[in-house]
Design an enzyme around this catalytic site. Structure first.
Site, PDB file in Angstrom:
ATOM      1  N   GLY A   1     -15.749   2.632   4.009  1.00 33.58           N
ATOM      2  CA  GLY A   1     -14.473   3.320   3.814  1.00 33.58           C
ATOM      3  C   GLY A   1     -13.724   2.896   2.565  1.00 33.58           C
TER       4      GLY A   1
ATOM      5  N   ASP B   1       0.846  -1.192   0.000  1.00 31.02           N
ATOM      6  CA  ASP B   1       0.000   0.000   0.000  1.00 31.02           C
ATOM      7  C   ASP B   1       0.886   1.248   0.000  1.00 31.02           C
ATOM      8  OD1 ASP B   1      -3.225   0.524   1.033  1.00 31.02           O
ATOM      9  OD2 ASP B   1      -1.809   2.203   1.060  1.00 31.02           O
TER      10      ASP B   1
ATOM     11  N   ASN C   1     -12.733  -3.275   2.982  1.00 33.40           N
ATOM     12  CA  ASN C   1     -13.655  -2.153   3.072  1.00 33.40           C
ATOM     13  C   ASN C   1     -14.637  -2.258   1.908  1.00 33.40           C
ATOM     14  OD1 ASN C   1     -12.253  -1.080   5.312  1.00 33.40           O
ATOM     15  ND2 ASN C   1     -10.774  -0.085   3.964  1.00 33.40           N
TER      16      ASN C   1
ATOM     17  N   HIS D   1      -6.824  -5.919   2.492  1.00 34.56           N
ATOM     18  CA  HIS D   1      -5.675  -5.326   3.174  1.00 34.56           C
ATOM     19  C   HIS D   1      -5.084  -6.381   4.108  1.00 34.56           C
ATOM     20  CE1 HIS D   1      -6.784  -0.945   2.429  1.00 34.56           C
ATOM     21  NE2 HIS D   1      -7.962  -1.522   2.231  1.00 34.56           N
TER      22      HIS D   1
ATOM     23  N   HIS E   1     -10.292  -5.660  -2.904  1.00 38.36           N
ATOM     24  CA  HIS E   1      -8.934  -5.870  -2.381  1.00 38.36           C
ATOM     25  C   HIS E   1      -9.004  -6.227  -0.906  1.00 38.36           C
ATOM     26  CE1 HIS E   1      -9.940  -1.575  -2.190  1.00 38.36           C
ATOM     27  NE2 HIS E   1      -9.220  -1.509  -1.077  1.00 38.36           N
TER      28      HIS E   1
HETATM   29  P1  AMP Z   1      -9.762   1.206   0.424  1.00 37.98           P
HETATM   30  O1  AMP Z   1      -9.907   2.522   1.153  1.00 37.98           O
HETATM   31  O2  AMP Z   1     -10.112   0.017   1.237  1.00 37.98           O
HETATM   32  O3  AMP Z   1     -10.463   1.246  -0.913  1.00 37.98           O
HETATM   33  O4  AMP Z   1      -8.208   1.057   0.163  1.00 37.98           O
HETATM   34  C1  AMP Z   1      -7.556   1.595  -0.926  1.00 37.98           C
HETATM   35  C2  AMP Z   1      -6.098   1.575  -0.612  1.00 37.98           C
HETATM   36  O5  AMP Z   1      -5.376   1.755  -1.802  1.00 37.98           O
HETATM   37  C3  AMP Z   1      -5.646   2.694   0.347  1.00 37.98           C
HETATM   38  O6  AMP Z   1      -5.083   2.108   1.513  1.00 37.98           O
HETATM   39  C4  AMP Z   1      -4.623   3.467  -0.469  1.00 37.98           C
HETATM   40  O7  AMP Z   1      -3.533   3.911   0.303  1.00 37.98           O
HETATM   41  C5  AMP Z   1      -4.199   2.437  -1.507  1.00 37.98           C
HETATM   42  N1  AMP Z   1      -3.681   2.972  -2.753  1.00 37.98           N
HETATM   43  C6  AMP Z   1      -4.225   3.958  -3.517  1.00 37.98           C
HETATM   44  N2  AMP Z   1      -3.473   4.171  -4.600  1.00 37.98           N
HETATM   45  C7  AMP Z   1      -2.423   3.295  -4.514  1.00 37.98           C
HETATM   46  C8  AMP Z   1      -1.276   3.036  -5.334  1.00 37.98           C
HETATM   47  N3  AMP Z   1      -1.063   3.694  -6.482  1.00 37.98           N
HETATM   48  N4  AMP Z   1      -0.406   2.082  -4.938  1.00 37.98           N
HETATM   49  C9  AMP Z   1      -0.615   1.398  -3.782  1.00 37.98           C
HETATM   50  N5  AMP Z   1      -1.679   1.594  -2.973  1.00 37.98           N
HETATM   51  C10 AMP Z   1      -2.559   2.532  -3.337  1.00 37.98           C
END
Ligand code: AMP
Length: 113
Positions: free
Chosen positions: A92, A31, A86, A101, A99
């Protein structure tokens, strides 16, 4: 592949990422805004908006779980880990591509607040 989806573009290699694992069904990468010493996202190659959109019995679920287990082992999270999905705005979710986490390397509280 959804060209407007940031995770589809990461999977395609159009946007750089630090990959820790990949196979035919999933890609796992770090992330960009880590919330723990280990913070890896496990993502299906197929564009699925979220877990509610995943078809019942889809093999994607097993692939996500297996990859998350591999990440836990590879990252040495023997003291424990937290897996988070999420879903939707109240959940959130900011990236509408399913995905998981995988977080670890520090203690987490419950309830999360
Ligand atoms: P969510 O809020 O569960 O949709 O998580 C999305 C996640 O994607 C967040 O933790 C962001 O920090 C991560 N994210 C967004 N853009 C990127 C990127 N280019 N590379 C890696 N992680 C990313």
């Amino acid at each position: 592949m959804d060209p407007n989806c940031i995770f589809c573009r990461i999977i395609a290699g159009d946007i750089p990422s630090t990959r820790v694992l990949e196979n035919e069904q999933v890609v796992a990468f770090r992330d960009v805004n880590p919330q723990a010493p280990t913070h890896v996202l496990v993502v299906p190659r197929e564009h699925v908006a979220g877990f509610e959109q995943l078809a019942a019995g889809s093999p994607i679920w097993n692939a996500l779980v297996a990859a998350a287990q591999d990440v836990v082992r590879m990252e040495g999270l023997a003291n424990g880990s937290r897996l988070v999905i999420n879903q939707g705005s109240d959940g959130g979710q900011t990236v509408p591509h399913l995905h998981v986490h995988v977080l670890g390397g520090r203690p987490f509280r419950w309830p999360p607040g």
